[in-house]
Design a protein around this motif. Structure first.
Motif, PDB file in Angstrom:
ATOM      1  N   PRO A   1       0.768  -1.335   0.079  1.00 20.85           N
ATOM      2  CA  PRO A   1       0.058  -0.074  -0.069  1.00 20.85           C
ATOM      3  C   PRO A   1       0.625   1.303  -0.015  1.00 20.85           C
ATOM      4  N   ALA A   2       0.062   2.318  -0.526  1.00 21.20           N
ATOM      5  CA  ALA A   2       0.924   3.853  -0.447  1.00 21.20           C
ATOM      6  C   ALA A   2       0.563   4.316   1.019  1.00 21.20           C
ATOM      7  N   PRO A   3      -0.638   4.209   1.466  1.00 20.15           N
ATOM      8  CA  PRO A   3      -0.852   5.015   2.842  1.00 20.15           C
ATOM      9  C   PRO A   3      -0.453   4.042   3.901  1.00 20.15           C
ATOM     10  N   PRO A   4       0.116   4.405   5.061  1.00 18.50           N
ATOM     11  CA  PRO A   4       0.235   3.771   6.225  1.00 18.50           C
ATOM     12  C   PRO A   4      -0.920   3.116   6.651  1.00 18.50           C
ATOM     13  N   ASN A   5      -0.413   1.999   7.432  1.00 18.54           N
ATOM     14  CA  ASN A   5      -1.797   1.276   8.162  1.00 18.54           C
ATOM     15  C   ASN A   5      -2.784   1.123   7.254  1.00 18.54           C
ATOM     16  N   SER A   6      -2.426   0.198   6.152  1.00 15.06           N
ATOM     17  CA  SER A   6      -3.537  -0.231   5.331  1.00 15.06           C
ATOM     18  C   SER A   6      -3.611  -1.369   5.170  1.00 15.06           C
ATOM     19  N   THR A   7      -4.849  -1.882   4.812  1.00 16.00           N
ATOM     20  CA  THR A   7      -5.053  -3.397   4.602  1.00 16.00           C
ATOM     21  C   THR A   7      -4.775  -3.471   2.969  1.00 16.00           C
ATOM     22  N   ILE A   8      -4.479  -5.008   2.675  1.00 11.27           N
ATOM     23  CA  ILE A   8      -4.638  -5.228   1.163  1.00 11.27           C
ATOM     24  C   ILE A   8      -5.871  -5.239   0.699  1.00 11.27           C
ATOM     25  N   ALA A   9      -6.676  -5.623   1.285  1.00  7.09           N
ATOM     26  CA  ALA A   9      -8.273  -5.758   0.954  1.00  7.09           C
ATOM     27  C   ALA A   9      -9.041  -4.353   0.675  1.00  7.09           C
TER      28      ALA A   9
ATOM     29  N   GLN B   1       5.560  -6.596   8.128  1.00  7.16           N
ATOM     30  CA  GLN B   1       4.692  -5.903   7.219  1.00  7.16           C
ATOM     31  C   GLN B   1       4.376  -4.250   7.435  1.00  7.16           C
ATOM     32  N   ALA B   2       4.556  -4.229   8.732  1.00  7.12           N
ATOM     33  CA  ALA B   2       4.252  -2.728   9.153  1.00  7.12           C
ATOM     34  C   ALA B   2       5.280  -1.577   8.279  1.00  7.12           C
ATOM     35  N   LEU B   3       6.480  -2.004   8.055  1.00  9.52           N
ATOM     36  CA  LEU B   3       7.317  -1.117   7.282  1.00  9.52           C
ATOM     37  C   LEU B   3       6.976  -0.986   5.843  1.00  9.52           C
ATOM     38  N   LEU B   4       6.150  -1.923   5.378  1.00  9.50           N
ATOM     39  CA  LEU B   4       5.444  -1.670   4.025  1.00  9.50           C
ATOM     40  C   LEU B   4       4.064  -1.124   4.305  1.00  9.50           C
ATOM     41  N   ASN B   5       3.745  -0.621   5.071  1.00  9.35           N
ATOM     42  CA  ASN B   5       2.545   0.008   5.220  1.00  9.35           C
ATOM     43  C   ASN B   5       1.029  -0.767   5.354  1.00  9.35           C
TER      44      ASN B   5
ATOM     45  N   THR C   1      12.770   4.978   5.700  1.00  5.57           N
ATOM     46  CA  THR C   1      11.444   4.762   6.417  1.00  5.57           C
ATOM     47  C   THR C   1      10.536   4.321   5.756  1.00  5.57           C
ATOM     48  N   ALA C   2       9.259   3.922   6.053  1.00  5.11           N
ATOM     49  CA  ALA C   2       8.092   3.582   5.326  1.00  5.11           C
ATOM     50  C   ALA C   2       7.584   4.451   4.553  1.00  5.11           C
ATOM     51  N   ALA C   3       7.219   5.678   5.012  1.00  9.74           N
ATOM     52  CA  ALA C   3       6.830   6.774   4.254  1.00  9.74           C
ATOM     53  C   ALA C   3       7.021   8.151   4.950  1.00  9.74           C
ATOM     54  N   SER C   4       6.943   9.296   4.148  1.00  7.04           N
ATOM     55  CA  SER C   4       7.057  10.520   4.636  1.00  7.04           C
ATOM     56  C   SER C   4       6.287  11.443   4.124  1.00  7.04           C
ATOM     57  N   GLY C   5       5.014  11.580   4.759  1.00 10.89           N
ATOM     58  CA  GLY C   5       4.051  12.521   4.536  1.00 10.89           C
ATOM     59  C   GLY C   5       3.162  12.019   3.608  1.00 10.89           C
ATOM     60  N   ASN C   6       2.466  12.807   2.619  1.00  9.26           N
ATOM     61  CA  ASN C   6       1.425  12.575   1.865  1.00  9.26           C
ATOM     62  C   ASN C   6       1.716  11.572   0.712  1.00  9.26           C
TER      63      ASN C   6
END
Length: 373
Positions: free
Chosen positions: A86-94, A139-143, A300-305
């Motif tokens: 996923p692009a956004p953090p804390n996202s499910t694949i579904a 997997q948290a490191l890949l959102n 890091t996994a993501a930085s911002g929007n």
């Protein structure tokens, strides 16, 4: 890793309707896209009720960051491969399967970079007809959030793929004859990710039975059947391997049969009449994790929007060749999760607005389809 757990996926109602009522007239798996002719977005349908491609396929140095929406990925060598996440953090694949983006182990592809420590075990296998990866991950490191995951493939419930418009290339298919400067498109590919594990296969379009070996209709069977392997946490190895038996095909008492997964997720899958066995592997070489994920150090996994990255210029970024390490075979556990088939939200520069169709129009189409059923 567990070798017997089956994946159980629960499709959302809207996705099931899309599968039944709409299928692309120009499906992703049929698109031949030379590496030197990649368009900004490969998805061309303008009336898909599920939505539209949310990322882009032209990826280069201007898009290489942790906000990238690049949807062109590579499967080259044990130190040069990508996963969909996923692009956004804390996202499910579904919830994000139609919008996932490429996360790569090496710079040079215009994508997000897999953070060091995200992959905790890896088996990379090269066979005469496909390349397979499998392993374990944080997997948290890949959102990725949640207990479950799902399948990402070149088919999709409407023929547009998951992600919609995703492209896959390799410079190490057997038919490429070792030319690291030449990238061949894999039209058939299938990945599973979730439950802190992953697996995937990309098939050489010139090889033996690419559709059967990289089948995408067995999403409820997970890694154990789609990419049987012997990957282990803490082990990073590249191997050569034989082609597996096509997914769903099995032999009992000399008679070949094909198992057909129930089409509706509401139907119990029942007893699968065979146990998939990993194909033989050889010439395995073990690597230290630090030697593979050098480009992920400090990432890091993501930085911002995650919707802020937009490509400029043209062409997909050049790929570093990496160390080959001879192919591989994978054994990730098949417990990737529930729910492949969520409706993609038409957002971002490649979404409904960019296609000249409003998100409201997509919603109206979905509601109308629901009303008719």
């Amino acid at each position: 890793m567990s070798g017997s757990t089956l994946l159980s996926f629960t499709l959302l109602a809207a996705s099931t309707l899309v599968r039944a009522d709409y299928f692309s007239t120009d499906p992703l798996v049929g698109k031949v896209v030379p590496f030197n002719a990649i368009p900004y977005q490969v998805m061309t349908d303008t009336d898909d009720p599920r939505g539209f491609q949310t990322g882009y396929n032209i990826c280069n140095s201007t898009t290489e960051n942790q906000n990238s929406l690049c949807q062109t990925m590579f499967m080259n060598h044990i130190d040069d491969f990508c996963l969909w996440a996923p692009a956004p953090p804390n996202s499910t694949i579904a919830d994000t399967e139609g919008d996932v983006v490429a996360w790569c182990s090496k710079k040079g592809h215009g994508t997000r970079i897999i953070p060091d420590g995200a992959i905790t075990g890896l088996q990379f296998i090269q066979t005469p007809s496909y390349i397979q990866v499998a392993g374990s991950l944080n997997q948290a490191l890949l959102n990725i959030a949640g207990e479950f995951g799902g399948e990402l493939d070149s088919g999709g419930q409407d023929g547009e793929g998951n992600p919609m418009g995703g492209l896959v290339y390799s410079n190490s298919f057997k038919s490429n004859n070792g030319n690291n400067a030449s990238f061949q498109q894999a039209q058939h590919w299938s990945f599973f990710i979730g439950a802190n594990s992953f697996c995937g296969k990309v098939c050489d379009s010139t090889g033996s039975n690419p559709q059967g070996l990289c089948q995408n209709i067995y999403d409820r069977l997970g890694c154990d059947y789609n990419a049987p392997n012997t990957a282990q946490p803490g082990v990073f190895e590249a191997c050569l391997g034989d082609d597996m038996t096509p997914v769903g095909t099995y032999v009992v008492d000399g008679q070949t049969s094909v198992f057909h997964q129930p089409a509706a997720e509401t139907d119990p899958i029942g007893v699968v009449p065979y146990t998939a066995t990993p194909a033989p592997i050889s010439s395995c070489t073990t690597f230290a994790s630090a030697a593979i994920f050098t480009d992920g150090v400090g990432i890091t996994a993501a930085s911002g929007n995650s919707l802020s990255a937009t490509p400029t210029g043209s062409g997909s970024g050049s790929s570093a060749t990496g160390s080959s390490g001879t192919g591989a075979k994978t054994s990730a556990k098949s417990g990737a999760g529930t729910g492949t088939g969520s409706s993609a939200a038409p957002t971002g520069t490649g979404g409904a607005a960019a296609m000249g169709v409003s998100a409201g129009a997509v919603a109206v189409a979905l509601f109308a389809m629901l009303a008719q059923n």
